[in-house]
Enzyme design. Structure first.
Site, PDB file in Angstrom:
ATOM      1  N   THR A  51     -16.592 -27.198  26.886  1.00 59.86           N
ATOM      2  CA  THR A  51     -15.630 -26.261  27.476  1.00 59.86           C
ATOM      3  C   THR A  51     -15.475 -26.473  28.982  1.00 59.86           C
ATOM      4  OG1 THR A  51     -17.400 -24.661  27.797  1.00 59.86           O
ATOM      5  CG2 THR A  51     -16.082 -24.465  25.771  1.00 59.86           C
ATOM      6  N   GLU A  68     -15.144 -26.908  20.237  1.00 51.08           N
ATOM      7  CA  GLU A  68     -15.558 -26.736  21.630  1.00 51.08           C
ATOM      8  C   GLU A  68     -17.027 -26.321  21.662  1.00 51.08           C
ATOM      9  OE1 GLU A  68     -14.055 -27.103  24.538  1.00 51.08           O
ATOM     10  OE2 GLU A  68     -11.895 -27.128  24.117  1.00 51.08           O
ATOM     11  N   HIS A 126     -15.559 -31.369  21.973  1.00 53.95           N
ATOM     12  CA  HIS A 126     -15.229 -31.022  23.362  1.00 53.95           C
ATOM     13  C   HIS A 126     -16.422 -30.311  24.014  1.00 53.95           C
ATOM     14  CE1 HIS A 126     -10.748 -31.211  22.757  1.00 53.95           C
ATOM     15  NE2 HIS A 126     -11.080 -30.879  21.525  1.00 53.95           N
ATOM     16  N   HIS A 145     -13.412 -36.028  23.022  1.00 60.94           N
ATOM     17  CA  HIS A 145     -12.086 -35.822  23.596  1.00 60.94           C
ATOM     18  C   HIS A 145     -11.743 -37.001  24.515  1.00 60.94           C
ATOM     19  CE1 HIS A 145      -9.133 -32.749  25.603  1.00 60.94           C
ATOM     20  NE2 HIS A 145      -8.526 -33.751  25.021  1.00 60.94           N
TER      21      HIS A 145
HETATM   22 ZN   LIG Z   1     -11.765 -31.327  25.614  1.00 64.87          ZN
END
Ligand SMILES: [Zn+2]
Length: 251
Positions: free
Chosen positions: A54, A119, A52, A157
């Site tokens: 952020t 993240e 991911h 993601h």
């Molecule tokens: Zn994400």
């Protein structure tokens, strides 16, 4: 002895009815069966790693978001990596963090249940500094080695939630990750796709959901072309053929 169990069930049912609790309450034993424990078990292990960004402005801001009941609802991730490479762990590897949300990857319909979420502190527009990527690679090495996660099973993601998410975005260096041995990347000398090659079947075989095809192509382009458009071309077909071949070889 029955009262606490009944109370627990009542509480769970009430919470579910109120919509106040969408996660499954922990239950030591199932009252539907006689508890006859075996020592032969261990914690379940994840089989997928989700990358991911952020899309926030600092590690401090993201640590707050990932550890509180923020306005958009509680979220978390197993790890957060700063731009300087500093690593933070927020949830144990064997527990279910709340980083994936809805989506589908291959036959996996509950990504949170089977994945580690990482993240990266990034505002969604900036480059990922080398120190941050080097630190991520060290963590991936550890996770894949220790938890037996296949090194090909590293996804964005946006890959499994293409209609909702864009992260980690076009600037994430997937090729650099592949050079370190993580995730899929097409072979530079891969031949053109054969006649009659079906790109949709290839995307499906890789794991991509096809419910929103334009969004899926955009996710594929972000990851493998560093672009945002949603029209497949001959180079995409060449890339897809190479990726499917690699994935088949890795199984
Ligand atoms: Zn994400």
């Amino acid at each position: 002895m029955r009262k606490p169990v009944l109370l627990k069930l009542w509480l769970a049912a009430t919470l579910l009815a109120l919509g106040a609790c969408t996660h499954v309450p922990r239950q030591e034993h199932n009252p539907l069966a006689r508890w006859t424990p075996s020592p032969n078990h261990e914690a379940r292990r994840p089989i997928l790693i989700v990358i991911h960004a952020t899309e926030q402005n600092s590690v401090a801001e993201s640590l707050e978001t990932l550890r509180t009941e923020n306005s958009g609802g509680p979220v978390s991730a197993h790890y957060l990596i700063g731009r300087d490479g500093a690593r933070y762990q927020l949830v144990p590897d064997e527990l279910r963090a709340w980083h994936a949300g809805g989506g589908r990857w291959g036959t996996i319909t509950d990504v949170n249940n089977v994945s580690i979420g990482i993240e990266l502190d990034n505002d969604g527009r900036s480059e990922f500094p080398p120190a941050q990527i080097d630190s991520l690679i060290v963590l991936l090495e550890d996770l894949c080695e220790r938890l037996y996660i296949p090194r090909t099973q590293i996804v964005a993601h946006a890959d499994f939630a293409p209609t909702r998410k864009q992260d980690p975005g076009t600037r994430f260096p997937w090729q650099r990750l592949a050079q370190a041995g993580f995730g899929l990347w097409p072979a530079a000398d891969a031949p053109p796709a054969p006649d009659g090659f079906d790109p949709w079947n290839a995307l499906r075989l890789l794991g991509y959901p096809l419910a929103g095809r334009a969004a899926t192509v955009r996710a594929f382009h972000r990851r493998f072309r560093g672009t945002e458009n949603d029209v497949l071309d001959a180079e995409d077909l060449r890339i897809l053929a190479s990726l499917v071949q690699q994935q088949a070889g890795a199984e």
